[in-house]
Enzyme design. Structure first.
Site, PDB file in Angstrom:
ATOM      1  N   CYS A 165      29.761   2.599  -9.250  1.00  0.00           N
ATOM      2  CA  CYS A 165      30.589   2.285 -10.416  1.00  0.00           C
ATOM      3  C   CYS A 165      31.416   3.465 -10.918  1.00  0.00           C
ATOM      4  CB  CYS A 165      29.707   1.755 -11.541  1.00  0.00           C
ATOM      5  SG  CYS A 165      28.610   0.418 -11.007  1.00  0.00           S
ATOM      6  N   HIS A 306      31.599   3.611 -20.506  1.00  0.00           N
ATOM      7  CA  HIS A 306      31.147   2.858 -19.332  1.00  0.00           C
ATOM      8  C   HIS A 306      30.663   1.487 -19.802  1.00  0.00           C
ATOM      9  CE1 HIS A 306      29.916   2.215 -15.274  1.00  0.00           C
ATOM     10  NE2 HIS A 306      28.639   2.123 -15.573  1.00  0.00           N
ATOM     11  N   GLU A 317      24.080   5.711 -22.975  1.00  0.00           N
ATOM     12  CA  GLU A 317      25.406   6.276 -23.152  1.00  0.00           C
ATOM     13  C   GLU A 317      25.684   6.611 -24.610  1.00  0.00           C
ATOM     14  OE1 GLU A 317      30.076   5.528 -21.853  1.00  0.00           O
ATOM     15  OE2 GLU A 317      28.644   3.867 -21.702  1.00  0.00           O
ATOM     16  N   LYS A 338      34.966  -3.623 -20.729  1.00  0.00           N
ATOM     17  CA  LYS A 338      34.182  -4.530 -19.889  1.00  0.00           C
ATOM     18  C   LYS A 338      33.767  -5.778 -20.661  1.00  0.00           C
ATOM     19  CE  LYS A 338      32.218  -1.085 -16.690  1.00  0.00           C
ATOM     20  NZ  LYS A 338      32.744   0.176 -17.248  1.00  0.00           N
ATOM     21  N   HIS A 343      32.307  -6.180 -15.389  1.00  0.00           N
ATOM     22  CA  HIS A 343      32.189  -4.887 -14.713  1.00  0.00           C
ATOM     23  C   HIS A 343      32.830  -4.988 -13.334  1.00  0.00           C
ATOM     24  CE1 HIS A 343      30.915  -1.147 -13.312  1.00  0.00           C
ATOM     25  NE2 HIS A 343      29.613  -1.210 -13.475  1.00  0.00           N
ATOM     26  N   PHE A 402      25.206   3.672  -9.833  1.00  0.00           N
ATOM     27  CA  PHE A 402      23.913   3.658  -9.156  1.00  0.00           C
ATOM     28  C   PHE A 402      23.735   4.952  -8.360  1.00  0.00           C
ATOM     29  CE2 PHE A 402      23.029  -1.213  -8.698  1.00  0.00           C
ATOM     30  CZ  PHE A 402      22.899  -1.305 -10.065  1.00  0.00           C
TER      31      PHE A 402
END
Length: 416
Positions: A165, A306, A317, A338, A343, A402
């Protein structure tokens, strides 16, 4: 020591669940519209998650010669379209005078999974002779950059990131450094993804990563809201034209959306899919970005987070932002686009960097829609539900992936 070259954004190209092109996507964001709905690409009846942010009404023939379309997976289609839109928007002409100084850096987190599914069926049903000769070159990640470079004749650096991502932000940040160090004068950079297919949806669902709010798809992506239950998969591409300021001025570029002034990366070294509880990786990525730009935390006005709508990710976050910015964290604005698109995985950083540039250029903070129930663990100003006019000077974009891969990039309103 030679002064570091200034780098600006001179073109934008977006293909998103909100529209094809920068203007329709940005307009929908400012209106707080959602592009998420029921999955139509396959029968998702038996899946725990049956919703996604699909790109609608996309005709690849508008951007790719018809005979070439079947040689490319969908993620390449989107990259070709977003790149064509960005190059056109920038007015950059690539010819023999500059081709070796213009590069391409477009990544994808997963690549051609739809082709793998289709060609595996062909193999099982008809044997190896049924496999397309374009199978491999249609699915590998670097062929998005490869096809774009061929299409536009860009003979400079040609590469692709694949960092989950964080892919799009890594691609743009690495391109920034290539221009700053003099390896290129301009880069076509960003991310692309298209994996709304049974294997990907089933795989993410088996990890319990996806929202199951199937009866309310437009309300399913709700970053920082207490009722969030996972991310919603999206697809598309976001490409920016980065250019040295000298190059942009020399050709009298028609658009300068923002200046790119800082880039930072880090690794969690913690877990294959979960963020570290203390937010160490994101904290260091943000701090490295601010240090690269040479600014203080108090100078940042806005963060395009994010913000995936996962319980652990959003809280981590938010807490990381508090630790980096201290009391200023409660004065700056934070939002997650998002909430409207889902996403976009490897495309997220490309799309969100473009949106951050537009926020600076137009003086508008994108909203976080579906923010209805504040989470006590997420304490910041998330620009709830409505876009907000506000002049901003510095804006940060975060992308975390990830494997604990993190990237942040800092943009500044261009002041000439």
């Amino acid at each position: 020591m030679k002064p570091q070259r200034r780098v600006v954004v001179t073109g934008l190209g977006l293909v998103t669940p909100l529209g094809i092109g920068t203007e329709p996507s940005w307009r929908a964001i400012c209106e707080g519209k959602s592009g998420i709905g029921p999955i139509t690409r396959f029968d998702a009846t038996d899946y725990s998650c049956r919703i996604a942010g699909e790109v609608r009404d996309f005709d690849p023939v508008q951007f790719i010669p018809k005979k070439e379309v079947k040689k490319m997976d969908f993620f390449i289609h989107y990259a070709m379209a977003a790149s064509a839109l960005a190059v056109e928007d920038s007015g950059l002409v690539i010819d023999s005078s500059n081709a070796e100084r213009v590069g391409v850096h477009i990544g994808s987190g997963i690549g051609g999974l739809p082709s793998i599914e289709r060609q595996h069926v062909a193999l099982l049903e008809g044997g190896p002779r049924r496999i397309s000769p374009f199978f491999i070159v249609g699915l590998i990640v670097n062929l998005a950059s490869g096809q774009v470079s061929i299409r536009h004749g860009a003979k400079g650096p040609n590469m692709a990131a694949s960092t989950a991502c964080a892919t799009g932000t890594h691609s743009i940040g690495d391109s920034l450094k290539l221009i700053q160090q003099g390896t290129a004068d301009a880069m076509i950079a960003g991310g692309t993804e298209s994996v709304i297919v049974p294997l990907a949806v089933g795989g993410f669902a088996s990890m319990k990563a996806l929202s199951t709010r199937n009866d309310e798809p437009q309300k399913a992506s709700r970053p920082f809201d207490q009722e969030r239950d996972g991310f919603v998969m999206g697809e598309g591409a976001g490409v920016v034209i980065l250019e040295s300021l000298e190059s942009a001025e020399r050709r009298a570029a028609k658009n300068i959306y923002a200046e790119v002034v800082g880039y930072g990366v880090s690794g969690d070294a913690y877990h294959i899919s979960s963020p570290s509880i203390d937010g160490d990786g994101p904290i260091r990525a943000i701090r490295n970005t601010l240090a690269d730009a040479g600014i203080e935390p108090s100078e940042v006005d806005y963060i395009n987070a994010h913000g995936t709508s996962t319980p652990a990710g959003d809280r981590t976050e938010s807490e990381a932002i508090e630790k980096v910015f201290g009391e200023h964290a409660f004065r700056l604005a934070v939002s997650s686009t998002k909430s409207m698109m889902g996403h976009l995985l490897g495309a997220a950083g490309g799309v969100e960097t473009a949106i951050t540039a537009l926020a600076l250029h137009h003086g508008v903070l994108p909203p976080t829609i579906n923010y209805e129930n504040p989470d006590p663990g997420c304490k910041l100003d998330y620009v709830p539900n409505r876009a907000r006019p506000r002049k901003i000077t510095y804006a940060l974009n975060n992308s975390f992936g990830f494997g604990g891969t993190n990237a942040s990039i800092l943009l500044k309103k261009f002041d000439g």
